[in-house]
Structure formats: C-alpha cells, structure tokens
Motif scaffolding. Structure first.
Motif, PDB file in Angstrom:
ATOM      1  N   ILE A 160       0.929  -1.167   0.125  1.00  0.00           N
ATOM      2  CA  ILE A 160      -0.023  -0.110   0.165  1.00  0.00           C
ATOM      3  C   ILE A 160       0.495   0.831  -0.224  1.00  0.00           C
ATOM      4  N   GLY A 161       2.137   1.369   0.670  1.00  0.00           N
ATOM      5  CA  GLY A 161       2.936   2.424   0.998  1.00  0.00           C
ATOM      6  C   GLY A 161       3.725   2.271  -0.788  1.00  0.00           C
ATOM      7  N   ILE A 162       3.296   1.741  -1.072  1.00  0.00           N
ATOM      8  CA  ILE A 162       4.660   1.945  -2.779  1.00  0.00           C
ATOM      9  C   ILE A 162       3.639   2.656  -3.375  1.00  0.00           C
ATOM     10  N   ALA A 172      -6.565   4.391  -3.426  1.00  0.00           N
ATOM     11  CA  ALA A 172      -6.417   4.533  -2.666  1.00  0.00           C
ATOM     12  C   ALA A 172      -7.708   4.599  -1.312  1.00  0.00           C
ATOM     13  N   CYS A 173      -8.547   5.105  -0.940  1.00  0.00           N
ATOM     14  CA  CYS A 173      -9.468   4.824  -0.461  1.00  0.00           C
ATOM     15  C   CYS A 173     -10.787   5.010  -1.641  1.00  0.00           C
ATOM     16  N   ALA A 174     -11.864   5.029  -1.093  1.00  0.00           N
ATOM     17  CA  ALA A 174     -13.353   5.132  -1.577  1.00  0.00           C
ATOM     18  C   ALA A 174     -13.513   6.489  -1.267  1.00  0.00           C
ATOM     19  N   ILE A 175     -13.428   6.771  -0.275  1.00  0.00           N
ATOM     20  CA  ILE A 175     -14.589   7.935   1.215  1.00  0.00           C
ATOM     21  C   ILE A 175     -13.924   9.521   0.818  1.00  0.00           C
ATOM     22  N   PHE A 219     -16.377   1.298  -7.529  1.00  0.00           N
ATOM     23  CA  PHE A 219     -15.676   0.204  -8.416  1.00  0.00           C
ATOM     24  C   PHE A 219     -14.302  -0.122  -8.467  1.00  0.00           C
ATOM     25  N   MET A 220     -13.338   1.279  -8.523  1.00  0.00           N
ATOM     26  CA  MET A 220     -12.193   1.494  -8.290  1.00  0.00           C
ATOM     27  C   MET A 220     -11.500   0.775  -7.815  1.00  0.00           C
ATOM     28  N   THR A 221     -10.598  -0.293  -7.915  1.00  0.00           N
ATOM     29  CA  THR A 221      -9.521  -0.777  -6.682  1.00  0.00           C
ATOM     30  C   THR A 221      -9.730  -0.325  -5.623  1.00  0.00           C
ATOM     31  N   CYS A 222      -9.239   0.401  -4.487  1.00  0.00           N
ATOM     32  CA  CYS A 222      -9.289   0.491  -3.125  1.00  0.00           C
ATOM     33  C   CYS A 222      -7.514  -0.039  -2.205  1.00  0.00           C
ATOM     34  N   SER A 223      -7.021   0.454  -1.210  1.00  0.00           N
ATOM     35  CA  SER A 223      -6.009  -0.079  -0.798  1.00  0.00           C
ATOM     36  C   SER A 223      -6.224  -1.244   0.214  1.00  0.00           C
ATOM     37  N   ALA A 224      -7.381  -1.560   0.599  1.00  0.00           N
ATOM     38  CA  ALA A 224      -8.432  -2.497   1.328  1.00  0.00           C
ATOM     39  C   ALA A 224      -8.607  -3.441   0.526  1.00  0.00           C
ATOM     40  N   ARG A 225      -8.435  -3.366  -0.930  1.00  0.00           N
ATOM     41  CA  ARG A 225      -9.582  -4.615  -1.953  1.00  0.00           C
ATOM     42  C   ARG A 225      -7.773  -4.659  -2.291  1.00  0.00           C
ATOM     43  N   LEU A 226      -6.223  -4.077  -1.936  1.00  0.00           N
ATOM     44  CA  LEU A 226      -5.275  -5.031  -2.457  1.00  0.00           C
ATOM     45  C   LEU A 226      -4.979  -6.431  -1.927  1.00  0.00           C
ATOM     46  N   PRO A 227      -4.879  -5.910  -0.716  1.00  0.00           N
ATOM     47  CA  PRO A 227      -4.519  -7.263   0.365  1.00  0.00           C
ATOM     48  C   PRO A 227      -5.350  -8.927   0.255  1.00  0.00           C
ATOM     49  N   ALA A 270     -14.759  -3.859   6.788  1.00  0.00           N
ATOM     50  CA  ALA A 270     -13.120  -3.826   5.998  1.00  0.00           C
ATOM     51  C   ALA A 270     -12.843  -4.344   5.189  1.00  0.00           C
ATOM     52  N   ARG A 271     -12.984  -4.053   3.645  1.00  0.00           N
ATOM     53  CA  ARG A 271     -12.683  -5.041   2.889  1.00  0.00           C
ATOM     54  C   ARG A 271     -11.573  -5.671   3.107  1.00  0.00           C
ATOM     55  N   GLU A 272     -10.417  -5.192   3.829  1.00  0.00           N
ATOM     56  CA  GLU A 272      -9.275  -5.966   3.971  1.00  0.00           C
ATOM     57  C   GLU A 272      -8.623  -6.931   5.757  1.00  0.00           C
ATOM     58  N   VAL A 273     -10.568  -6.712   5.777  1.00  0.00           N
ATOM     59  CA  VAL A 273     -10.466  -8.155   6.805  1.00  0.00           C
ATOM     60  C   VAL A 273     -10.563  -9.082   7.085  1.00  0.00           C
ATOM     61  N   PHE A 274     -11.231  -8.978   5.686  1.00  0.00           N
ATOM     62  CA  PHE A 274     -11.122 -10.935   5.192  1.00  0.00           C
ATOM     63  C   PHE A 274      -9.801 -11.432   4.934  1.00  0.00           C
TER      64      PHE A 274
END
Length: 678
Positions: A348-350, A393-396, A420-428, A581-585
C-alpha cells in the motif's frame, strides 16, 4: 479579531493549484496533502503557528476561480468567506505569477466585498523563466494592496508573510468597482435596508450563491430547478466577468512585461509527448504497469520480514503465556489477525508513494486533460478522473473529492461508480489470492502477478465506465459542462516530503484496519472457542473444535448460499466480516486458520494452498480464486463507503440502488465465473 491572548484568525484563499496548500503546510508545519490538480482541497482546513508570541490560526479554504460557486467546494469557500467575516482579521490571497489575469478576477471580487486582504505573488521564479516580469510595486499601487513575492515550495518569503500578518498589513478597499445591474438594483437595495448592510456587492454575491444547489436530493427535480434558477444569474455573472477582465487587462499591461522566449521550456517539450492523443495514453499505461510491478517486486522482502516477525510473536506468546483462553486469544486470534493486515502495508505504501510523486510533479493534471476526451462519452468529465484515481487509495476521500465537479449529473454518476475502483483495502485480498492462483513467472521481465494485479485495476475501471454509460442514459439533464483548467509546470517532486506523507497514510491504514481486525479477532475467537451447550467437547481450558463452535455453525448455515460460488464456510465468514473493511477478509482467514488445529503449519498463503476439502480437492482452486477476485472487484466496499455516499448525495434512494446493484452484480458475476471455470 485579535483577543487579549494575542490570537488571530486569517483565511488562506486563491485559485486552485497556485501553491496555497503548500504555503499552508509550510506556515503551520502541517501534513496536509498538496496536489497539482484543481479541487484537491474540498473542505476548510485549520492550522496554527506562533510568531513573536502571537498565535495565528490559518484557515485554508478550497481553491476557487470566482466568488460565485459552481461546485460544492466553491460553495464552501464563498459562504465561509462572507458569513464568517467577523471571525478573521483578513485574507492572505495567493496569486499565480504565471496567470495574473485569472488570479486578479477573484482578487477584485474579494476586495469589493470590503474584506481586508494581503496579496502574495507565488511562483515568481517560474514566471521569470518564461519571460514574465511583474512590477509588484506598481501593481501594489494600482490595486491598493500590500504585495509580497513568495515561492511556497522553496520556503522563500515565508518569514515576510509571518511578519506582514503580525503587523496586520491587510488593506481594505474603501469603495467597490462593481456596478449592480439596473434590473436588480431594486431587490438589492431592499435587502440592504433589511439587513443594514451597506456593501451592495456582498448582497449580490449572496443572491448568486443561493442559486447553487450543492446537495443531490431528488435528482431529477433538482436538475430542473438548476436549469431554471441559474440561467439569469449565470448571464449576469458572465457580464460582470467580461467587465472585470477589461479592467484587469489594463492593469496587467501597465505592470507586466513579457520578454520573448526563444528557448522552448521543458514543460512544453514534455507536453508534446505526455498529452499526445496517442503517446499520452500509452505512456500512462506504461507508468501504471511500472507501479504494479513495483508493488510486488519492491514489497517482497519487507512483507516477508513482517510475516516472520508476527509468526515469532505468536509462537513466543503461545510458549510464555499461561495455558488457557487468554493464550489462545492472543496467540491464535489477535496476533495472526493483525499480522494478516500489517503484512500488506509495504504494498500500500509503494502504491501511494508513486501516486503522490505523480501528483507532486504535475503529471496528474495531464492525466485529467487526457482523460477528459476519453470520459465524455460515458457521462463524465476530466475532473472525474481525480476521484477515480483517488479511489485506488480509498473510496471515502475520493467520493468527497467529487465536490469540485460543477455539473450535478456528472458528480452523482462519479459518486455512484467510484466504489468500483480498486481501493487499498482490496489490495490485500487481491495480493494473496493472486499469489495463490497465479504462478510466479515472468513475461519479458514483467511478473505474471503484476499483470494480473493491473488487470484487476483495469477491470474495476472498465466496470465504472460501463456503469457510467448506463447511468448517463437514466439520469437526464440539459446542462452541459466544460473542462477549464491550466496545466501547471512540471516540478521535481519533494521525495522526502512525499515519503513522510506516505508513512502517515500507511500508519493510518494500520491503525484504522488494526482497530477493526482487533475487534473482529476477539469476536471470531469467542465464537470459535465456545460452542452450544450440548457440545460434549466444550471445555473452558481448551475450547471446542472449530467446526462445532458457534462460528462453525454460523459458517455452515450460510454455506449453502455461497457454495455455488466455490466458497467454503471459512470464506463465508471472511466475506461477512469484510463488510466492516475489505482488508479484514485476509485478517479473518489468518485468524481462522490459526484457530484450526487441522491447518498445516507455516505462512497463511501456504495454509490456504494446502487446504483440502474432505474429497481431497483444493479449497482454493483456480476457479475459486478467480471467483473471489471477481466478487471483491464488484462488491460495495464497506459500511463506511455506504455512509459517505449517503452523506454526499443526501439520497437514500441512490445509496440503496448503488449498494443493492453492486452486491447483486458481485454475487452473480462470481457465480457465473466459478461455474464456467470449475
């Protein structure tokens, strides 16, 4: 207004992209993000500094081209400037040396409101490189205002600004150059008598500001009202603008000298390629490919270190804490859950660092220009690319940044399709599933996994465009919009400063997601540690078997609904928890596999790869992995996103339509993909 404690409040205003936010950061030592595209600041921001025992509060208002609001952020600017007049001592107005004509329009409007003002002419060095020589002393006399020369990015002239604020070098105009149109004088004078306000231009501005409808309530009705209400004021505003520019042209001709330039500047040379109708898109594609390649390549080692550290912590706590529920909760619940999230911080940082560099250099403004002609057929405009790119980065904050889109229809469509855009929470989620189902090979030096990740980003973008096209034909309006913007000069990014911003954002991600997964981990552990009273295996010392726990029963209950998508009960629990939160998956799966005694030892991805159904088939097959990717590509992101959509639209109807339709699309798309590939 200065009080006995030597405190004062000052407003910071100016056109978009003139270095206003950079000056705010420098004056207040703030970490507020800067950018090179219009509308980066969509709400007022506050910061403080102390100079000679005097505390000064700086309110950074959204950038605006005119006192008349045409978008939500400009409405914030106009209303705060006028309605809060008694609370601040004056305005620091930043003018762009590269475009003084445009800057002086808003300056004159603020001056005519009778507001004390101090002018800073920023980017003087860039103007001189282009042969633009400004006589600021003569300009100061013409405008009756104190003028300081600054370069906010190089911190040049900052102490002069602090000294001028300390000495209250704000000048207030004694008369207005604006003439109220004859057909509206009666109404304006009538309001002036009722309000006891002698400034007629202020009254006229408030009337014009009321024609802007910033809230999206009952969309079709509002669009009709906007068509009807804005026609006459808009015409009068244009007439005023023309008259003002005639006066501004005279002032500039007397105070500015233009020296012919023989040498083509770097900005012009680069723009011949970067905004080219063919090469521009190709270069943008290659830049994105480089970013996604870096997300996997550069993050590989730090991710491995983080995973090893959390594995060691889990083993250490399991060995040294007393046996019992607390040991199990910490060693197999909280630590694996949090570790499953923190491991993705380097990726996410990169990604964020590259985006910040693109913004800081001035390239993102070119992306807006390029994408305007591409997005028009889909019912969007170039400014829509800002929230769409920010959505990675984030939809909010991305949805909030739609406030700078003037056209109400285009703003609503952008809000509805940005998730629909891929946020950083989906990245994991993408990263671990792609790592499971895509081999670690290369194609001409480019990793297959990097190509797969970029494909997921493009899939989200493609679906946002398709949805925009559908919404364009559903939402009707006669209003046409045009993209008007200046392309800033290219600048060397502030690598160190952007890195600090990234560290802050990554820490926000870790703490924000960490709080959620901490809570979820405790809930999951509790539900997995205990089972129904009739369960004979239940003991307070060792808990129950995962399949027979409350969590196992919940998972088995929902399994029939998700089995057609290729998911088992663990994935079902992960999907349910990821609505927080999506990354919680990923964190949920990490916790569940840690709690499962049958799971093999090793890294989470290895546990997932080796997991088998009772019949011996892989739990995470290729078909299942693609199904998960498709589900998360199309599903509404999280509860917080739903909340911000409602707040920005003030429409329960559109919020429900968006949430239900995206959930429906995600489920059936994942269903079809799995059934085809299995």
């Amino acid at each position: 207004m200065q009080d006995p404690k030597k405190q004062k409040q000052v407003l910071l205003v100016g056109n978009p992209n003139v270095g206003k936010s950079t000056l705010f950061n420098t004056l207040c030592n703030s970490k507020q993000k800067t950018g090179n595209y219009a509308g980066v600041t969509v709400a007022s921001l506050s910061g403080k500094y102390t100079y000679k025992d005097e505390e000064v509060e700086i309110i950074d208002l959204p950038g605006s081209y005119s006192i008349y609001p045409t978008s939500e952020d400009e409405a914030i600017f106009s209303r705060y400037l006028i309605q809060e007049e008694g609370n601040y001592v004056g305005v620091i107005y930043i003018a762009d040396a590269l475009n003084m004509k445009r800057s002086l329009l808003l300056f004159q409007q603020i001056q005519d409101l009778g507001i004390p003002i101090l002018m800073l002419v920023n980017q003087i060095d860039e103007a001189e490189k282009r042969g633009i020589i400004i006589n600021t002393e003569k300009l100061s006399q013409k405008l009756n205002v104190t003028i300081l020369r600054t370069n906010a990015k190089e911190h040049w002239g900052i102490e002069d600004v602090r000294e001028a604020v300390f000495l209250n070098q704000f000048r207030k105009s004694s008369h207005s150059s604006f003439e109220i149109p004859m057909e509206h004088k009666g109404l304006v004078y009538k309001i002036a008598q009722k309000t006891n306000d002698e400034n007629l231009y202020k009254i006229w501005t408030l009337l014009a500001a009321d024609t802007y409808l910033g809230k999206i309530e009952r969309i079709n009705e509002i669009i009709t009202q906007e068509d009807a209400k804005c026609s006459v004021p808009k015409r009068l505003q244009i007439q005023e603008t023309v008259r003002r520019y005639q006066n501004i042209d005279k002032i500039i001709s007397e105070t500015t000298e233009k020296i012919p330039q023989r040498k083509q500047l770097l900005t012009e040379k680069l723009d011949r390629i970067l905004v080219h109708p063919v090469w521009g898109y190709l270069i943008f594609f290659l830049i994105l490919l480089l970013i996604f390649q870096s997300v996997f390549f550069l993050a590989e080692y730090p991710m491995s270190w983080i995973e090893s550290a959390f594995s060691w912590l889990s083993a250490f706590s399991a060995e040294h804490l007393p046996d019992g529920p607390i040991n199990s909760l910490i060693s197999h619940g909280i630590l694996p859950g949090i570790g499953g999230i923190v491991i993705f911080a380097p990726q996410i940082g990169i990604l964020l660092y590259f985006l910040y560099l693109l913004e800081d250099s001035g390239y993102m403004a070119r992306v807006i220009f390029l994408m305007d002609r591409f997005l028009r057929p889909f019912g969007l405009n170039g400014k829509s690319i800002v929230p769409l790119v920010s959505g990675t980065a984030c939809a909010i904050p991305a949805i909030m940044s739609t406030r700078n889109i003037e056209n109400i229809k285009e703003r609503l469509i952008t809000i509805l399709v940005t998730p629909f855009m891929t946020c950083s929470a989906r990245l994991p989620v993408y990263s671990i599933i792609i790592g499971l189902i895509i081999p670690n090979g290369n194609f001409f030096g480019i990793k297959y996994r990097a190509i797969a990740l970029m494909a997921m980003y493009f899939l989200g973008f493609a679906m946002s465009l398709l949805s925009s096209l559908i919404l364009k034909n559903i939402i009707k309006t006669k209003i046409k919009s045009f993209l008007v913007m200046d392309l800033p000069t290219y600048k060397m990014p502030l690598f160190g400063y952007d890195f600090k911003l990234v560290l802050g954002k990554v820490w926000d991600f870790i703490t924000g997601a960490g709080k959620v997964i901490f809570t979820v981990s405790i809930i999951l552990w509790t539900l997995s540690y205990f089972g129904p009273s009739e369960n004979e295996n239940k003991t307070i010392e060792s808990g129950v078997k995962l399949e027979k726990s409350y969590l196992g029963k919940i998972g088995r209950t929902i399994e029939p609904a998700i089995a057609p998508l290729g998911y088992d009960w663990k994935m079902g629990i992960g999907i349910l928890s990821s609505f927080a939160a999506r990354e919680v998956f990923v964190g949920t799966l990490s916790t569940l596999y840690s709690l499962d005694e049958k799971a093999p030892e090793g890294r989470l991805i290895e546990k997932m790869r080796l997991d088998r159904h009772p019949n011996g088939e892989k739990v995470f097959s290729f078909a299942t992995g693609v199904s998960i990717l498709i589900f998360y590509a199309f599903a509404m992101q999280c509860i917080s996103t739903i909340a911000v959509v409602y707040r920005e639209t003030q429409s329960l109807k559109w919020t429900l339509i968006q949430t239900v339709s995206m959930t429906f699309l995600a489920y059936f798309s994942a269903l079809i993909v799995y059934q085809i590939l299995k």
